[in-house]
Design an enzyme around this catalytic site. Structure first.
Site, mmCIF file in Angstrom:
data_model
loop_
_atom_site.group_PDB
_atom_site.id
_atom_site.type_symbol
_atom_site.label_atom_id
_atom_site.label_comp_id
_atom_site.label_asym_id
_atom_site.label_seq_id
_atom_site.Cartn_x
_atom_site.Cartn_y
_atom_site.Cartn_z
ATOM 1 N N SER A 59 0.850 -1.184 0.000
ATOM 2 C CA SER A 59 0.000 0.000 0.000
ATOM 3 C C SER A 59 0.882 1.228 0.000
ATOM 4 O O SER A 59 2.018 1.189 0.494
ATOM 5 C CB SER A 59 -0.886 0.026 1.250
ATOM 6 O OG SER A 59 -1.511 1.289 1.405
ATOM 7 N N TYR A 72 -2.790 -1.324 9.871
ATOM 8 C CA TYR A 72 -2.694 -1.442 8.418
ATOM 9 C C TYR A 72 -1.304 -1.001 7.941
ATOM 10 O O TYR A 72 -0.652 -1.685 7.156
ATOM 11 C CB TYR A 72 -3.783 -0.591 7.767
ATOM 12 C CG TYR A 72 -3.854 -0.693 6.269
ATOM 13 C CD1 TYR A 72 -4.478 -1.777 5.657
ATOM 14 C CD2 TYR A 72 -3.310 0.297 5.456
ATOM 15 C CE1 TYR A 72 -4.559 -1.871 4.272
ATOM 16 C CE2 TYR A 72 -3.379 0.210 4.074
ATOM 17 C CZ TYR A 72 -4.014 -0.876 3.490
ATOM 18 O OH TYR A 72 -4.089 -0.961 2.126
#
Length: 169
Positions: A59, A72
């Protein structure tokens, strides 16, 4: 070639309020899942003896973390670390390991993340895309296909940001 893409909707809490169950689940899915997949993909590629290419989907949070996403962000940083480690260990066997770092891509996960934050989806495009639009899953797929192809035969250990310039700000 192999592609490892595992993620959960990002958490929405500051580190001081992090939910450890959320953290453990995020690490189990987004990081351990990638490690487990890589383990068996590399074994298969070594057994076949013809090299190969692995692409891990991390990401943009791994390059430029956003606040309120500690679990995350940690998991996706870990995916980049596994990518680098895998590339160093396996380059002598002609196995390339790279990562793609998607930015704001129009997916169900991004829609859910926006809802969790009470933000309109357009706010993601406005704040983290120099193009002022969300990316598409096809744009991520094209980057992955390139990293799996012979056209990227001299690329390993790289994290390719597909993010409309977000990390360049």
């Amino acid at each position: 070639c192999a592609v490892n893409s595992a993620a959960l909707v990002p958490d929405c809490a500051p580190i001081a309020d992090a939910d450890m169950e959320v953290f453990d689940r995020m690490i189990a899915v987004s990081l351990r899942g990638v490690l487990t997949s890589m383990k068996y993909e590399i074994r298969q590629m070594l057994e076949q003896g013809q090299g190969g290419a692995i692409v891990n989907v991390a990401s943009i949070n791994a390059a430029r973390p956003q606040p309120m996403c500690p679990s995350y962000t940690a998991a996706k940083h870990g995916v980049v670390g596994l990518t680098k480690c895998g590339s160093i260990e396996n380059a002598p066997h002609n196995i390339r390991v790279n990562a793609v770092l998607p930015g704001a891509i129009e997916t169900d996960m991004l829609v859910k993340s926006a809802q969790d934050r009470g933000a309109p989806l357009s706010s993601f495009a406005d704040s983290i895309s120099l193009f002022g639009r969300l990316g598409t899953p096809d744009e991520i797929a094209e980057a992955i296909v390139w990293l799996c192809s012979d056209q990227s035969s001299y690329v390993t250990g790289h994290s390719l940001a597909v993010d409309a310039g977000y990390v360049s700000r």
